[in-house]
Structures are given as C-alpha cells and as structure tokens.
Design a protein around this motif. Sequence first.
Motif, mmCIF file in Angstrom:
data_model
loop_
_atom_site.group_PDB
_atom_site.id
_atom_site.type_symbol
_atom_site.label_atom_id
_atom_site.label_comp_id
_atom_site.label_asym_id
_atom_site.label_seq_id
_atom_site.Cartn_x
_atom_site.Cartn_y
_atom_site.Cartn_z
ATOM 1 N N PRO A 128 0.732 -1.135 -0.001
ATOM 2 C CA PRO A 128 -0.026 -0.091 -0.090
ATOM 3 C C PRO A 128 0.791 1.258 -0.064
ATOM 4 N N SER A 129 2.116 1.346 0.365
ATOM 5 C CA SER A 129 2.965 2.184 0.372
ATOM 6 C C SER A 129 3.634 2.583 -0.901
ATOM 7 N N LEU A 130 3.342 1.893 -1.795
ATOM 8 C CA LEU A 130 3.674 2.199 -3.299
ATOM 9 C C LEU A 130 2.744 3.106 -3.901
ATOM 10 N N SER A 131 3.346 3.884 -4.959
ATOM 11 C CA SER A 131 2.512 4.780 -5.921
ATOM 12 C C SER A 131 1.881 3.734 -7.033
ATOM 13 N N ARG A 132 0.977 4.323 -7.636
ATOM 14 C CA ARG A 132 0.225 3.694 -8.562
ATOM 15 C C ARG A 132 1.216 3.144 -9.686
ATOM 16 N N PHE A 133 1.953 4.160 -10.013
ATOM 17 C CA PHE A 133 3.049 3.806 -10.996
ATOM 18 C C PHE A 133 4.408 4.191 -10.181
ATOM 19 N N GLN A 134 5.292 3.149 -9.836
ATOM 20 C CA GLN A 134 6.220 3.578 -8.931
ATOM 21 C C GLN A 134 7.539 3.750 -9.743
ATOM 22 N N CYS A 135 7.639 2.498 -10.465
ATOM 23 C CA CYS A 135 9.026 2.721 -11.462
ATOM 24 C C CYS A 135 8.987 1.758 -12.746
ATOM 25 N N ARG A 136 9.953 1.892 -13.238
ATOM 26 C CA ARG A 136 10.050 1.014 -14.525
ATOM 27 C C ARG A 136 11.524 0.452 -14.732
ATOM 28 N N LEU A 137 11.378 -0.823 -15.061
ATOM 29 C CA LEU A 137 12.663 -1.579 -15.391
ATOM 30 C C LEU A 137 12.777 -1.628 -16.902
ATOM 31 N N PHE A 138 13.999 -1.581 -17.392
ATOM 32 C CA PHE A 138 14.228 -1.607 -18.763
ATOM 33 C C PHE A 138 15.636 -1.715 -19.337
ATOM 34 N N PHE A 139 15.847 -2.201 -20.495
ATOM 35 C CA PHE A 139 17.184 -2.639 -21.079
ATOM 36 C C PHE A 139 17.512 -1.324 -21.870
ATOM 37 N N LYS A 140 18.865 -1.084 -21.595
ATOM 38 C CA LYS A 140 19.532 0.017 -22.403
ATOM 39 C C LYS A 140 21.113 -0.634 -22.844
ATOM 40 N N ASP A 141 21.050 -0.938 -23.973
ATOM 41 C CA ASP A 141 22.313 -1.752 -24.658
ATOM 42 C C ASP A 141 22.443 -2.753 -24.020
ATOM 43 N N GLY A 142 21.395 -3.642 -23.932
ATOM 44 C CA GLY A 142 21.456 -4.927 -23.234
ATOM 45 C C GLY A 142 21.518 -4.896 -21.569
ATOM 46 N N GLN A 143 21.827 -3.923 -21.083
ATOM 47 C CA GLN A 143 21.962 -3.877 -19.545
ATOM 48 C C GLN A 143 20.580 -3.417 -18.803
ATOM 49 N N LEU A 144 20.504 -3.920 -17.900
ATOM 50 C CA LEU A 144 19.013 -3.633 -16.949
ATOM 51 C C LEU A 144 19.259 -2.275 -16.328
ATOM 52 N N TRP A 145 18.268 -1.446 -16.406
ATOM 53 C CA TRP A 145 18.321 -0.117 -15.872
ATOM 54 C C TRP A 145 17.028 -0.185 -14.917
ATOM 55 N N VAL A 146 16.825 0.869 -13.976
ATOM 56 C CA VAL A 146 15.465 1.146 -13.295
ATOM 57 C C VAL A 146 15.387 2.738 -13.389
ATOM 58 N N ALA A 147 14.380 3.221 -13.524
ATOM 59 C CA ALA A 147 13.837 4.658 -13.415
ATOM 60 C C ALA A 147 12.465 4.784 -12.553
ATOM 61 N N ASP A 148 12.933 5.757 -11.694
ATOM 62 C CA ASP A 148 11.675 6.405 -10.940
ATOM 63 C C ASP A 148 10.538 7.107 -11.820
ATOM 64 N N LEU A 149 9.211 6.943 -11.661
ATOM 65 C CA LEU A 149 8.233 7.363 -12.420
ATOM 66 C C LEU A 149 7.566 8.517 -11.764
ATOM 67 N N GLY A 150 8.142 9.362 -10.702
ATOM 68 C CA GLY A 150 7.650 10.429 -10.158
ATOM 69 C C GLY A 150 6.960 9.966 -9.063
ATOM 70 N N SER A 151 7.372 8.785 -8.232
ATOM 71 C CA SER A 151 6.682 8.331 -7.255
ATOM 72 C C SER A 151 6.446 9.111 -5.863
ATOM 73 N N THR A 152 5.750 9.195 -5.170
ATOM 74 C CA THR A 152 5.496 10.023 -3.841
ATOM 75 C C THR A 152 6.814 9.605 -2.871
#
Length: 447
Positions: free
Chosen positions: A45-69
């Motif tokens: 319940p402490s998460l934002s509705r859209f918290q973060c995003r995992l994605f690949f850049k040049d084959g490497q795993l990245w994480v980006a915050d989506l403006g979470s509270t």
Amino acid sequence: MPQDPPKSVHVRVAQGPEQGLEFSVQPEGSRIGRSSSNDITLSDPSLSRFQCRLFFKDGQLWVADLGSTNETLVNDRAIHEVPLGVGDRITIGETTIEVTADRIEGTESAVAAALSAADGEPSFDLGFRESEEDLRGGRGASASGGRPAGLKVGWVVAAAAVVVFLALAAYRMIMAPDNGRPLTGDPEQERTLVVRYERVEAAPDNIFRYELELEGERLRVRSDNLDTGIHRESEAEIPEREVADLRDYLGRSGFFALPATHESPVRDMLVHSDISITVGRQTHRVRVVNRMEPSDFQSVQERLDRIVRNHMPEPPDRWTREERLTRAREAFLLGKKHYDERRVRPGNLYQAIQAFRLVEWYLGTVEPKPDIYRQAVEARQIAEQELDQAYDDHLFRVDQAIRLRNWSTAVYHLGIILELIPDRGDPRHREAEHKLINAERRLRSPS
C-alpha cells in the motif's frame, strides 16, 4: 520436440508482501506499481500507482523512477534513472527487490549455442590438429572425401557470423522502444497517459503542498496548507476526447527534451515543482527547485491547471479569501489590458479570455461572489464570441484562397488563425497548422 528455454528471472522480491516472487523483465521494459495496468503489480500500500520502470539499455538492465511519492531507492540511495547489476537492491515503499540477472535474455548465449549446434559436437577441429589417420598416411587433408580441415572451419565461422548478425539485428529491434517508438502496435499501450504533478512551497511560517495525478480519464487533486490547516481532495472524470487532445499535446511539446533537474540553492525557502509524464512507453520526469520554470515546463503546468479549473467544482484551496480577491483583481486588469490591445496583436484576444477564466477560478470558492466575478464572466463571453467570429472570418478567407489556388493569401490568414488560437491542443489550431503546411508546400512548388 525441443522445448523453449525458460525465461531468465531478472528480479526477486526479497522483502515485502510478495516476498519470494520472481519476475522476468520484458524486452520492451516492465512497469512496477500498485495499479493493475502495470506489468508487475504489487500489493504494497505504500507504493505509488506507477512507482518505477525496469528496462534494458544497450542490453543492460536499468531502473527509472516514475515520479513516485516516496521515491525509488537503489542500494539505499534515491535515484532518477540508473543501471543495475546482479545483487543490487531496489527499495520501493516497504518492498525490497533484488536483481538476479542484469542482461537481456539471449544476448550472450545465442552465439555459443549456434556454434555448438553447427557441427553437433562440443569441440571443433580448427585445422591445427592432424588426425591419427593423416599421420599414418602422411596426408595434410582429412579422411572424409579429401576435404581440407580448414574448409570445415570456414563453414562453422560463416555460420557463427550469420548468427551474430541475426542476434544483433534482433537486439536492435528489441531495444527500439527506448527511443520513444512502441515495440508493438498495441493500441492500448499507445493510449497510455499518466501525469503526476507536485508543487511544494515552504517558508519558515508555512508549507503548502499541491499534488495532481491523471491516469487515463481519472483526475485526482490533493492539497495541504499547514498555515490554515486545510486539507482538500477532489476527483473528476475527464472526457475521453479531452484526454486524447492532452496526450497529443504532451507528445508534441518540448517537455520530453528538458533536462531532468533545474535547481538553485536559496536559504529559508523552498519552491519545488515536479512533473512526471508517461505517454505510451515514453516516460520523462523534470524537477525544478527554487528556479524559474522553463517555458515548456510552464506550458504543461498551465495546461494541467486549465483542466483542473474546468473540471473541479471546488479546486483545492491554496490562498485565503483576501489573497484570492487580490489575485482575481490582478487577473481581471490583465485580461482587460489584453482585450483593449486585441487589434495590436491577434493573440491578445485569446490571452484576455484566459485571464478572465483565471478570475473565475480564483473566485470559485469565494462566497458571496464579488462584482468582479460577474464582470469577468461577461467579459469572457464577449471575448469568446469575438474570437469565434474572427476565426470563422479568417477560415472563410482561407478556404476561398485555397479554391482559387492563391496560396500566399491562404498562408497569411492561416498564420493569423494560429495567432488567434495559440493553444496547440485546440482542434482549430491543429487544423490550421495542417493546412498551413500544405499551403506552404504548394507555395514553394506551384506546379
């Protein structure tokens, strides 16, 4: 029949309500949050509705915050966007996620697998070893058909080169979403619109916090004023067409090209504005601290404020009654000035309408309504009628010029329409812009 190899597990929930669950990150990326429309939905319940995003850049795993509270932490440090390695720990709310694999599936093992399959053997004769039969016979060729060992190696190397080429091509296709283009033609994904806007104004004697969240057609606005002790929350449903116009406007705005942070240190005060926007699979977050917001940032703010004014019957209170009256008078004088100068510049009429609307918004919660409220409503209605009439007149001249193939005249009147209605989200502006492009093309190539 050979079975498909199992998908790589990239992350595992090490702590939290879903402890023990494992997830694979999709090639096009995976969003995490409480909302069921995420790729990875968590019940924390402490998460934002859209918290973060995992994605690949040049084959490497990245994480980006989506403006979470409550921000996204990697190894206990707040991040905006960072690469991940095996063993890194992502903390979101009360949940901790551990990275178990940090590469996109198949990018490292495809070549090795192809090499093994090329000859059906785990090892290869590279031509440096002579077989026992060759030694006995004194020959420098293999026993099978007299074919040189080097030729066999050539086929293997060629096969490996083809596999490498195909693997690289597939990898480029997989990574395509990172440049803003969707991986697939999924219309539901392309229609995604999530906006989060937060503004905090803090001084030694007061703190005001304003938060807006728009997900699809649902708008939520919250505000807290420490000085007055007032907390307000409002919700509204936005028409689908208006949401589509906003999505189109944001996609074409300069917001996604802005740097992520604009910050200046100022003592004894804090003015913090933070906007995070997701359009389709493209996400960008911009924070401005104690600085004048960039023009593209201000344009997004104004567009969001206009939606709130149009759909919130009681916008979250930020000012006292006297402050609202003062701001309303200032806005009314500005609107009157723009209206009086409407002959000087076509865009002044539009600016006058927006100023009069602002008066109505400032006084929306003030009772009884002062006289300036009625005056602003009447002035806005008159200005809107004049704007509609001016638009119709110039559009008539445009259509007439197009029929006569008088492209220079069409370009002139289309330019005035764009000044009359500078809002790029307005359908009339978009129609005029489209006609202007065609008319200018015809003007350059009269044949």
